[in-house]
Design a protein around this motif. Sequence first.
Motif, PDB file in Angstrom:
ATOM      1  N   GLU A   1       0.830  -1.207   0.000  1.00  0.00           N
ATOM      2  CA  GLU A   1       0.000   0.000   0.000  1.00  0.00           C
ATOM      3  C   GLU A   1       0.865   1.258   0.000  1.00  0.00           C
ATOM      4  OE1 GLU A   1      -3.264   2.228   2.892  1.00  0.00           O
ATOM      5  OE2 GLU A   1      -3.001   0.054   3.030  1.00  0.00           O
ATOM      6  N   LEU A   2       1.901   1.265   0.825  1.00  0.00           N
ATOM      7  CA  LEU A   2       2.792   2.420   0.873  1.00  0.00           C
ATOM      8  C   LEU A   2       3.542   2.586  -0.449  1.00  0.00           C
ATOM      9  CD1 LEU A   2       4.210   1.961   4.476  1.00  0.00           C
ATOM     10  CD2 LEU A   2       2.583   3.703   3.723  1.00  0.00           C
ATOM     11  N   GLN A   3       3.944   1.476  -1.043  1.00  0.00           N
ATOM     12  CA  GLN A   3       4.666   1.543  -2.310  1.00  0.00           C
ATOM     13  C   GLN A   3       3.775   2.091  -3.417  1.00  0.00           C
ATOM     14  OE1 GLN A   3       6.047  -2.239  -3.870  1.00  0.00           O
ATOM     15  NE2 GLN A   3       7.864  -1.260  -4.747  1.00  0.00           N
ATOM     16  N   ARG A   4       2.534   1.626  -3.496  1.00  0.00           N
ATOM     17  CA  ARG A   4       1.609   2.118  -4.527  1.00  0.00           C
ATOM     18  C   ARG A   4       1.374   3.619  -4.401  1.00  0.00           C
ATOM     19  NH1 ARG A   4      -1.202  -2.683  -3.245  1.00  0.00           N
ATOM     20  NH2 ARG A   4      -2.604  -1.483  -1.898  1.00  0.00           N
TER      21      ARG A   4
ATOM     22  N   LEU B   1       6.792  -0.898  11.618  1.00  0.00           N
ATOM     23  CA  LEU B   1       5.704  -1.261  10.707  1.00  0.00           C
ATOM     24  C   LEU B   1       4.824  -2.332  11.326  1.00  0.00           C
ATOM     25  CD1 LEU B   1       4.535  -1.026   7.713  1.00  0.00           C
ATOM     26  CD2 LEU B   1       5.791  -3.163   7.342  1.00  0.00           C
ATOM     27  N   ALA B   2       5.433  -3.400  11.837  1.00  0.00           N
ATOM     28  CA  ALA B   2       4.652  -4.512  12.380  1.00  0.00           C
ATOM     29  C   ALA B   2       3.792  -4.064  13.561  1.00  0.00           C
ATOM     30  CB  ALA B   2       5.579  -5.646  12.796  1.00  0.00           C
TER      31      ALA B   2
ATOM     32  N   GLN C   1      -0.237   8.177  10.275  1.00  0.00           N
ATOM     33  CA  GLN C   1      -0.638   9.270   9.392  1.00  0.00           C
ATOM     34  C   GLN C   1      -0.548   8.866   7.926  1.00  0.00           C
ATOM     35  OE1 GLN C   1       1.802  12.605  10.571  1.00  0.00           O
ATOM     36  NE2 GLN C   1       0.626  12.992  12.419  1.00  0.00           N
ATOM     37  N   GLN C   2       0.501   8.140   7.566  1.00  0.00           N
ATOM     38  CA  GLN C   2       0.653   7.713   6.173  1.00  0.00           C
ATOM     39  C   GLN C   2      -0.485   6.794   5.740  1.00  0.00           C
ATOM     40  OE1 GLN C   2       2.694   8.939   4.098  1.00  0.00           O
ATOM     41  NE2 GLN C   2       4.788   9.096   4.806  1.00  0.00           N
ATOM     42  N   PHE C   3      -0.939   5.937   6.650  1.00  0.00           N
ATOM     43  CA  PHE C   3      -2.042   5.034   6.320  1.00  0.00           C
ATOM     44  C   PHE C   3      -3.411   5.710   6.456  1.00  0.00           C
ATOM     45  CE2 PHE C   3       1.087   1.629   7.549  1.00  0.00           C
ATOM     46  CZ  PHE C   3       1.117   1.000   6.312  1.00  0.00           C
ATOM     47  N   GLY C   4      -3.451   6.891   7.068  1.00  0.00           N
ATOM     48  CA  GLY C   4      -4.725   7.559   7.293  1.00  0.00           C
ATOM     49  C   GLY C   4      -5.515   6.965   8.442  1.00  0.00           C
ATOM     50  N   TRP C   5      -4.813   6.363   9.396  1.00  0.00           N
ATOM     51  CA  TRP C   5      -5.452   5.728  10.548  1.00  0.00           C
ATOM     52  C   TRP C   5      -5.348   6.632  11.771  1.00  0.00           C
ATOM     53  CZ3 TRP C   5      -2.197   0.642   9.925  1.00  0.00           C
ATOM     54  CH2 TRP C   5      -2.632  -0.048   8.787  1.00  0.00           C
ATOM     55  N   PRO C   6      -6.359   6.639  12.648  1.00  0.00           N
ATOM     56  CA  PRO C   6      -6.230   7.391  13.907  1.00  0.00           C
ATOM     57  C   PRO C   6      -5.198   6.733  14.814  1.00  0.00           C
ATOM     58  CG  PRO C   6      -8.240   6.098  13.912  1.00  0.00           C
ATOM     59  CD  PRO C   6      -7.677   5.980  12.522  1.00  0.00           C
ATOM     60  N   SER C   7      -4.442   7.558  15.496  1.00  0.00           N
ATOM     61  CA  SER C   7      -3.408   7.056  16.394  1.00  0.00           C
ATOM     62  C   SER C   7      -4.008   6.751  17.765  1.00  0.00           C
ATOM     63  CB  SER C   7      -2.304   8.105  16.540  1.00  0.00           C
ATOM     64  OG  SER C   7      -1.362   7.726  17.512  1.00  0.00           O
TER      65      SER C   7
ATOM     66  N   ARG D   1      12.507   2.133   2.935  1.00  0.00           N
ATOM     67  CA  ARG D   1      12.359   3.245   3.871  1.00  0.00           C
ATOM     68  C   ARG D   1      11.055   3.997   3.626  1.00  0.00           C
ATOM     69  NH1 ARG D   1      16.823   4.760   6.894  1.00  0.00           N
ATOM     70  NH2 ARG D   1      18.763   3.669   6.351  1.00  0.00           N
ATOM     71  N   LEU D   2      10.484   4.508   4.703  1.00  0.00           N
ATOM     72  CA  LEU D   2       9.297   5.345   4.600  1.00  0.00           C
ATOM     73  C   LEU D   2       9.727   6.749   4.201  1.00  0.00           C
ATOM     74  CD1 LEU D   2       6.164   5.369   5.210  1.00  0.00           C
ATOM     75  CD2 LEU D   2       6.779   6.486   7.359  1.00  0.00           C
ATOM     76  N   ARG D   3       9.012   7.335   3.267  1.00  0.00           N
ATOM     77  CA  ARG D   3       9.280   8.710   2.847  1.00  0.00           C
ATOM     78  C   ARG D   3       8.565   9.657   3.829  1.00  0.00           C
ATOM     79  NH1 ARG D   3      10.769  10.816  -2.235  1.00  0.00           N
ATOM     80  NH2 ARG D   3      10.610   8.715  -3.126  1.00  0.00           N
ATOM     81  N   VAL D   4       9.312  10.253   4.712  1.00  0.00           N
ATOM     82  CA  VAL D   4       8.729  11.108   5.754  1.00  0.00           C
ATOM     83  C   VAL D   4       8.736  12.553   5.255  1.00  0.00           C
ATOM     84  CG1 VAL D   4       8.888  11.887   8.155  1.00  0.00           C
ATOM     85  CG2 VAL D   4       9.513   9.532   7.559  1.00  0.00           C
TER      86      VAL D   4
END
Length: 296
Positions: free
Chosen positions: A92-95, A175-176, A207-213, A133-136
Motif C-alpha cells: 500500500e505504501l509503495q503504490r 511497521l509490524a 498518518q501515512q495510512f490515514g489511521w487514527p493514532s 524506507r518510509l518517505r517522511v
Amino acid sequence: MTADTPYIGRFAPSPSGDLHFGSLLAALGSWLQARAHRGLWRVRIEDIDPPREVPGAADRILRQLAHYGLHWDGEVTWQSQRHDAYRAALAELQRAGRSYYCHCTRSRVRQLGGYYDGHCRDRQLAPAGAAVRLRVDTPVSGFDDRLRGPIAVPPALAAEDFIIHRRDGLFAYNLAVVVDDRAAGISEVVRGADLIAPTVRQIALYQQFGWPSPRWLHLPLALNHDGHKLSKQNHAPALPDGDPRPVLVAALRFLGQAVPAGWRDLSTETLLQEAVAGWQLKNLPQQDALPPAAGN
C-alpha cells in the motif's frame, strides 16, 4: 480515542528471553490500566526477528503472565503468523509513492552521526538487496504522553526516512507494531519509557495510512545499580516461579500505587482486584528508579 471507543490495551513482549521485573512493570501497568477502564487486554508475541529469539521463551512468557495473575483476553497474537498483513501494508505504501528502496549500510549511517540523510530517496533503485524506507515528508516532532505531557524529539529523528522492511528480508518493528495495533483496535499503548523515541515513527506511519493514532502512556523504567534499565541484554534475572505476591507488591509500589496492609493474607487474584480498584495514574512516578526489594 473518543468516549465511545472501547478501551483495548496490550502487552507485546519479544521472545528474546524470560520476563524480568522491568517486563512485569510494563505488563502490570498496561493490565491495570485496561482493567480500570473495564476494557480488554491483549497479548502479542513479537516474534518477527528469529536471530534474537530464545527457544522456548515465548511459552515461558505466557506461563509467567498466567502465574502472576495477568490473564489476557482472546487469543494470543503471533507476529510470525502475520506476514501477509505486513506485506499488504508495504504494498500500500509503495503504490502511494510513500516508500523507496535504499542500499545504504548501517556503517554509512553511523558515519553520518546516526541519522539517515535521504541519499537513496530519489534514485529509483532496484529492490534486490535493498531495505525499504518510509518517505517522511511531514515529520512528527512530538506527541502527548498521558503521564509525561508533551514530548519533543530531536528534529533529525522526526525527519528521518526510517526503515520499514530490512535488507535481510525481515519486517521492521515499527511497521509490524502499527499494523498489529490497528488490527487489534488498540486504543491506548501503555509501555516502558525506553520506547518513547519510536513513538513518533509509529505516529508517522499511522498518518501515512490515514489511521487514527492510539493514546500513549510510557511507564517509568526500573534501573539496575549501574543506572541502566533492567533488560534481557543486561542479564536481568527472570521473574521467580514462587509466590507471585511479593513481586507484584514491589511492582505496585514502584508504580506509586497503594498496597493493602494485609496483602499477605490475600490471594493473588484478590490482590490484583484491589490494585485495579485503587489504580491512580496521577501516582505514577515520571522518573526511572531502582526497583524495591520484593515484598518490603
